[in-house]
Design a protein around this motif. Structure first.
Motif, mmCIF file in Angstrom:
data_model
loop_
_atom_site.group_PDB
_atom_site.id
_atom_site.type_symbol
_atom_site.label_atom_id
_atom_site.label_comp_id
_atom_site.label_asym_id
_atom_site.label_seq_id
_atom_site.Cartn_x
_atom_site.Cartn_y
_atom_site.Cartn_z
ATOM 1 N N ALA A 194 -5.956 -1.112 -6.098
ATOM 2 C CA ALA A 194 -6.565 -1.360 -7.412
ATOM 3 C C ALA A 194 -7.002 -0.057 -8.067
ATOM 4 O O ALA A 194 -6.826 0.133 -9.274
ATOM 5 C CB ALA A 194 -7.753 -2.305 -7.258
ATOM 6 N N ARG A 195 -7.586 0.847 -7.293
ATOM 7 C CA ARG A 195 -8.008 2.131 -7.858
ATOM 8 C C ARG A 195 -6.819 2.953 -8.310
ATOM 9 O O ARG A 195 -6.860 3.599 -9.369
ATOM 10 C CB ARG A 195 -8.807 2.914 -6.805
ATOM 11 N N TYR A 224 0.837 -1.208 0.000
ATOM 12 C CA TYR A 224 0.000 0.000 0.000
ATOM 13 C C TYR A 224 0.866 1.251 0.000
ATOM 14 O O TYR A 224 0.638 2.182 -0.783
ATOM 15 C CB TYR A 224 -0.922 -0.024 1.218
ATOM 16 N N TYR A 279 -6.683 -3.742 -0.710
ATOM 17 C CA TYR A 279 -6.872 -4.226 -2.081
ATOM 18 C C TYR A 279 -7.590 -3.218 -2.975
ATOM 19 O O TYR A 279 -7.075 -2.857 -4.051
ATOM 20 C CB TYR A 279 -7.616 -5.560 -2.054
ATOM 21 N N PRO A 280 -8.784 -2.698 -2.606
ATOM 22 C CA PRO A 280 -9.444 -1.732 -3.506
ATOM 23 C C PRO A 280 -8.694 -0.418 -3.645
ATOM 24 O O PRO A 280 -8.745 0.210 -4.714
ATOM 25 C CB PRO A 280 -10.823 -1.526 -2.851
ATOM 26 N N TYR A 331 -3.957 -9.871 -3.734
ATOM 27 C CA TYR A 331 -4.978 -10.803 -4.202
ATOM 28 C C TYR A 331 -4.668 -12.223 -3.722
ATOM 29 O O TYR A 331 -5.561 -12.937 -3.259
ATOM 30 C CB TYR A 331 -5.049 -10.768 -5.729
ATOM 31 N N SER A 391 -5.441 1.556 -11.582
ATOM 32 C CA SER A 391 -6.286 1.853 -12.734
ATOM 33 C C SER A 391 -6.019 3.234 -13.311
ATOM 34 O O SER A 391 -6.364 3.508 -14.464
ATOM 35 C CB SER A 391 -7.763 1.746 -12.329
#
Length: 352
Positions: free
Chosen positions: A220-221, A128, A216-217, A240, A224
């Protein structure tokens, strides 16, 4: 990771409101030896190899590999005591190796569970910071990772002192066998063990697993929003894999243990549901040990040691020079290389 979490009930007597009934799960005498044998063979080979590549070739690893080395170490310690547990379950849950061996074996079992979750959380936090706060990440040194690992080991070992100094051996009374870490009374669960169970569930699993779910989100954001993000996607793959391992191994165990705790404190008193909880707990106790075989997957996908296999190929790649101002590494950098090569040729021609 305390006294409250060290019960593996083989053929236990549970006090109901009006009578007592026995909980049986004969399938455990074949389930545990089979699962533990597979985990022992695969886990020992995989984790010893992981320790070799992560430790002996440390110049190729990142700072976060400190967590993975310790994760492989705690897995190796766990699989080394599995032969004792295999013998125990093959003999109808009869312990013959003495009191101290029982305490050490049971302690390492639960150290593996909670240190694994702790190291998983540290790896996710590390990824992170690396993705969302890269400038802060480059200021973190190896000594910081070593300090975190040292604190976790000290906490784990200090909490297990009551397990080693206590007296967890009990006679089951059903077949005159000696049980290991089993058959605590209902009053012990209600008064002595309740605080330990709640603290272990909250701080040992709920909070760490929540941190993993949140990481995780967020990563992921962030990924992206980045076009060229091979390293960033590697961080996403790391979390993951950790999510998959926690969901398959640790989540079912803690859910069934919570129900088991409610059953032992007589919050749940339905006989048929109690029998189901008991059988599910036996399955999840075996399932949780599979993390020792799955963790090496994490080492493979996250360790930079994979570069060892591609060093020969990388040497034949063309070398290009990029200026610090280049953002897309486009045509301007390539033209700069051509001009440099053209200048070198003219220079050699003048010398000749």
């Amino acid at each position: 990771m305390s006294i409250s979490w060290t019960e593996e009930v083989s053929n236990e007597t549970v006090a109901n409101t009006s009578s007592e009934f026995h909980l049986e799960a004969d399938f455990q005498y074949s389930l545990f030896p089979v699962i533990y044998s597979i985990v022992f063979v695969l886990g020992l080979i995989e984790n010893v190899l992981a320790l070799f590549f992560l430790s002996c070739r440390g110049e190729h690893t990142s700072h976060s590999s400190v967590y993975m080395v310790n994760l492989a170490l705690v897995d190796t310690l766990f699989v080394c005591v599995l032969p004792f547990k295999i013998h125990y379950h093959l003999n109808q849950n009869n312990w013959v190796f003495g009191d101290m061996a029982c305490r050490v074996t049971g302690t390492l079992y639960y150290i593996n569970i909670y240190l694994s979750i702790a190291f998983f959380t540290c790896i996710c936090v590390d990824r992170y910071i690396a993705v969302l706060h890269p400038f802060t990440y480059i200021q973190i040194r190896v000594t910081h990772y070593v300090m975190v690992v040292t604190v976790l080991w000290v906490v784990a070992l200090s909490v297990t002192v009551p397990l080693i100094l206590g007296g967890p051996l009990h006679n089951s009374g059903v077949r005159n066998t000696t049980a290991c870490f089993e058959n605590f009374t209902t009053s012990s669960w209600t008064y002595r063990m309740a605080p330990y169970n709640i603290l272990a569930l909250v701080f040992g699993f709920v909070i760490p697993f929540s941190i993993i779910l949140i990481s995780y989100p967020l990563i992921a954001r962030r990924i992206s929003q980045i076009k060229h993000s091979i390293c960033k996607r590697k961080a996403l793959s790391t979390i993951y894999i950790i999510l998959v391992i926690c969901t398959l191994c640790f989540l079912p165990y803690h859910l069934t243990h919570l129900l088991h705790f409610l059953m032992r404190t007589q919050v749940i008193q339905n006989e048929s549901f109690t029998t189901l909880i008991y059988k599910m707990r036996r399955i999840t106790l075996a399932l949780v040990s599979l993390n020792c075989c799955l963790n090496p997957i994490l080492y493979y996908f996250t360790s930079s040691s994979k570069q060892w296999h591609f060093n020969f190929k990388l040497r034949f790649r063309s070398k290009r020079v990029y200026t610090i101002c280049d953002q897309n590494f486009g045509e301007s950098s390539y033209v700069y290389i051509l001009h440099q090569r053209h200048g070198n040729k003219n220079h050699r021609a003048g010398i000749n």
